[in-house]
Design an enzyme around this catalytic site. Structure first.
Site, short mmCIF file in Angstrom:
data_model
loop_
_atom_site.label_atom_id
_atom_site.label_comp_id
_atom_site.label_asym_id
_atom_site.label_seq_id
_atom_site.Cartn_x
_atom_site.Cartn_y
_atom_site.Cartn_z
N ASP A 271 0.83 -1.21 0.00
CA ASP A 271 0.00 0.00 0.00
C ASP A 271 0.86 1.26 0.00
O ASP A 271 2.02 1.22 0.40
CB ASP A 271 -0.86 0.03 1.28
CG ASP A 271 -1.90 -1.06 1.28
OD1 ASP A 271 -2.25 -1.54 0.19
OD2 ASP A 271 -2.35 -1.44 2.37
N LYS A 293 -4.48 2.12 -2.00
CA LYS A 293 -5.75 2.82 -1.93
C LYS A 293 -5.47 4.03 -1.06
O LYS A 293 -4.97 3.89 0.05
CB LYS A 293 -6.80 1.95 -1.24
CG LYS A 293 -7.29 0.83 -2.11
CD LYS A 293 -8.53 0.23 -1.55
CE LYS A 293 -8.31 -0.95 -0.74
NZ LYS A 293 -7.89 -1.35 0.35
N MET A 408 -8.03 7.52 10.20
CA MET A 408 -8.58 8.29 9.07
C MET A 408 -9.47 9.44 9.57
O MET A 408 -10.65 9.52 9.23
CB MET A 408 -9.38 7.35 8.14
CG MET A 408 -8.50 6.30 7.50
SD MET A 408 -9.40 4.89 6.84
CE MET A 408 -9.61 3.86 8.28
N1 SAH Z 1 -3.74 -1.06 9.38
C1 SAH Z 1 -3.31 0.27 9.72
C2 SAH Z 1 -4.38 1.30 9.50
C3 SAH Z 1 -4.77 1.43 8.08
S1 SAH Z 1 -5.98 2.66 7.82
C4 SAH Z 1 -2.78 0.30 11.17
O1 SAH Z 1 -2.95 -0.68 11.89
O2 SAH Z 1 -2.18 1.29 11.54
C5 SAH Z 1 -4.99 4.03 7.37
C6 SAH Z 1 -4.98 5.04 8.46
O3 SAH Z 1 -4.07 4.65 9.47
C7 SAH Z 1 -4.48 6.41 8.02
O4 SAH Z 1 -5.50 7.15 7.41
C8 SAH Z 1 -4.10 6.99 9.35
O5 SAH Z 1 -5.22 7.40 10.09
C9 SAH Z 1 -3.52 5.79 10.06
N2 SAH Z 1 -2.05 5.72 9.94
C10 SAH Z 1 -1.32 4.80 9.30
N3 SAH Z 1 0.00 5.05 9.43
C11 SAH Z 1 0.09 6.18 10.17
C12 SAH Z 1 1.17 6.96 10.66
N4 SAH Z 1 2.45 6.62 10.42
N5 SAH Z 1 0.88 8.05 11.40
C13 SAH Z 1 -0.38 8.39 11.69
N6 SAH Z 1 -1.44 7.69 11.24
C14 SAH Z 1 -1.22 6.61 10.50
#
Ligand code: SAH
Length: 492
Positions: A271, A293, A408
């Site tokens: 991703d 996405k 998100m």
């Molecule tokens: N599976 C992922 C989440 C995926 S949804 C997890 O467990 O973290 C994607 C969302 O995750 C982004 O829109 C944001 O809100 C958050 N996210 C992912 N990486 C991030 C980061 N390094 N810093 C802050 N938010 C993050």
């Protein structure tokens, strides 16, 4: 007018090249000197050790020194391999005939230069003790578990640093590895004759490596060979899918299982949010495909991703579906697992550090607290259409003894916070938005529920973000838990 949907801009999975190659200050190469001729001329204090090294590597070493030091005199006769002959005279051009390697060990620059030029003209690879500007190749620090050999160079920049690295590696590599690596060398042919596919052979070598790490001091036997061979043959064959958590960005947060899955992968579907450094852990031959996405930009359709994943696995590939954070948190993993199961493809999941865990750790805040937060909840800030989800449990969001992490959150931040207050959440509850958690670009905007949206707007920061809300955030590290590490403390 209908609200734009998140999936409005289609995108196709795209093959990407792993970057990963940083400039190298030197190229480490490993020179086979067994049975070859080497020449050392001069007798400066660095000479005896160099002669020993050349002989240990199996060279036939001729040493030319009209006045050899006491130490240099004692070298012939102590060889562990190769041979050393001391000639108590000056070197002559003819002495260099057939030399593969030549070392000048002179106190003065001029005689050294003359020797180096003659050696080069004779086709030898040249080193000059303590004269880096005259060297074709330089010696580094060595960790010797032959046939496993580790060479370390700082390019002369920091010899003490290099020595410390060497000591650390020494401690990591038990002496017993010699026997395991030697067994691997001796068994190579039998393994290739019996196991045909690349994946199968790789599984065998991994099994052997695991044993070496588990029992470094045991000498491997033929029983290990046959047992490992039958175990490999009995293992299920064909393609498979592994959903792997890449963590929030910092590559050091990868699990050892994730590393192994990356090393085993034939194809990696990743991703946009996956940090590129993480792809560097893949095998160089692995195909990498961006199937991202994004919240607002172009997106690959989930159905296309599922279909691609399944068809690659059906063609026998080891597929890694690399997802940011933990694959099972807001990652649509359920659909991907289901697609594999329906197609009869074996599927495994390797968990990762979710963005909430990464953010909490680097901010040094505890997500739970005995006094302030008995409960922890993860919610999503938008639904399929990009709007605030209708069915959020507002009672739970207004609970004063909970820490809420909203994934998100950016599009709906203001509405979500206003609605939470309307539902009873105290407006002064601490709240923060952390951008790019665990990455070098991490930034947090702190405030309370009533002013965070304004502060975030004013800050104008870009990147993936998490909203965190709750009294526990004001308390910093939980009094009942361990003190933060130096790293955490520095980041707070
Ligand atoms: N599976 C992922 C989440 C995926 S949804 C997890 O467990 O973290 C994607 C969302 O995750 C982004 O829109 C944001 O809100 C958050 N996210 C992912 N990486 C991030 C980061 N390094 N810093 C802050 N938010 C993050």
């Amino acid at each position: 007018m209908t609200a734009p949907t998140l999936m409005s801009i289609p995108r196709q999975p795209r093959e990407t090249q792993s970057q990963g190659l940083e400039p190298l200050s030197v190229l480490p190469v490993f020179l086979d000197l067994k049975g070859k001729r080497a020449v050392l001329a001069g007798s400066n204090p660095g000479a005896p050790w160099k002669v020993r090294l050349l002989a240990a590597a199996g060279a036939e070493v001729d040493v030319y020194a009209p006045e050899p030091s006491e130490e240099l005199r004692t070298v012939p006769g102590t060889e562990v391999a190769g041979r050393v002959t001391l000639h108590e005279r000056d070197w002559m051009p003819g002495d260099l005939a057939g030399a593969a390697f030549a070392i000048g060990a002179f106190d003065e620059e001029e005689p050294c230069l003359a020797f180096v030029e003659a050696a080069r003209a004779a086709g030898a690879i040249v080193n000059a003790v303590d004269r880096p500007h005259l060297c074709d190749v330089k010696f580094g620090a060595i960790v010797n578990r032959s046939p496993l050999v580790v060479g370390i160079s700082t390019e002369g920049a920091a010899p003490v640093f290099g020595q410390t690295v060497r000591a650390r590696i020494e401690a990591m590599l038990p002496q017993g590895f010699r026997a395991w690596v030697a067994a691997a060398r001796d068994w190579r042919e039998s393994v290739s004759a019996r196991l045909h596919g690349f994946a199968e052979r790789r599984r065998f070598w991994e099994g052997l490596t695991d044993r070496a790490f588990a029992e470094p001091d045991r000498t491997p036997t033929e029983a290990d060979l046959s047992e490992l061979l039958s175990r490999t043959e009995a293992a299920p064959k064909g393609g498979a899918v592994t959903l792997v958590g890449a963590g929030p960005g910092d590559a050091e947060l990868l699990t050892l299982k994730a590393l192994r899955a990356l090393r085993n992968a034939d194809v990696i579907l990743y991703d946009d949010l996956v940090a590129r450094e993480i792809l560097d852990y893949a095998r160089r031959e692995a195909r990498t495909m961006l199937v991202g996405k994004t919240g607002h930009g172009p997106s690959c359709r989930q159905d296309d991703i599922n279909a691609l994943m399944v068809s690659l696995a059906k063609s026998g590939k080891q597929v890694v579906r690399l997802k940011s954070g933990d694959p099972l948190v807001f990652g649509r993993a359920g659909e991907e697992i289901e697609a594999c199961r329906l197609a009869g493809i074996p599927v495994r999941v390797v968990p990762g550090v979710s963005a909430a865990q990464g953010a909490a750790a680097s901010l040094g805040v505890s997500l739970t607290h005995r006094d302030a937060a008995r409960r922890l909840q993860y919610v999503t800030g938008h639904d399929r259409r990009g709007a605030l989800p209708e069915d959020l449990n507002w009672g739970a969001l207004a609970d004063p003894s909970v820490t809420t992490v909203v994934y998100m959150p950016k599009r709906t931040l203001r509405t979500l916070l206003e609605r939470a207050v309307a539902e009873g959440l105290a407006p002064e509850t601490p709240a923060l938005l952390v951008f790019n958690a665990t990455r070098p670009t991490q930034e947090a905007v702190r405030g309370c529920v009533c002013d965070l949206a304004d502060r975030v707007e004013a800050a104008g920061i870009d990147g993936p973000a998490l909203l965190m809300v709750g009294e526990a955030l004001a308390l910093g590290v939980d009094a009942g838990s361990e003190a933060p590490s130096a790293e955490t403390a520095a980041a707070v």
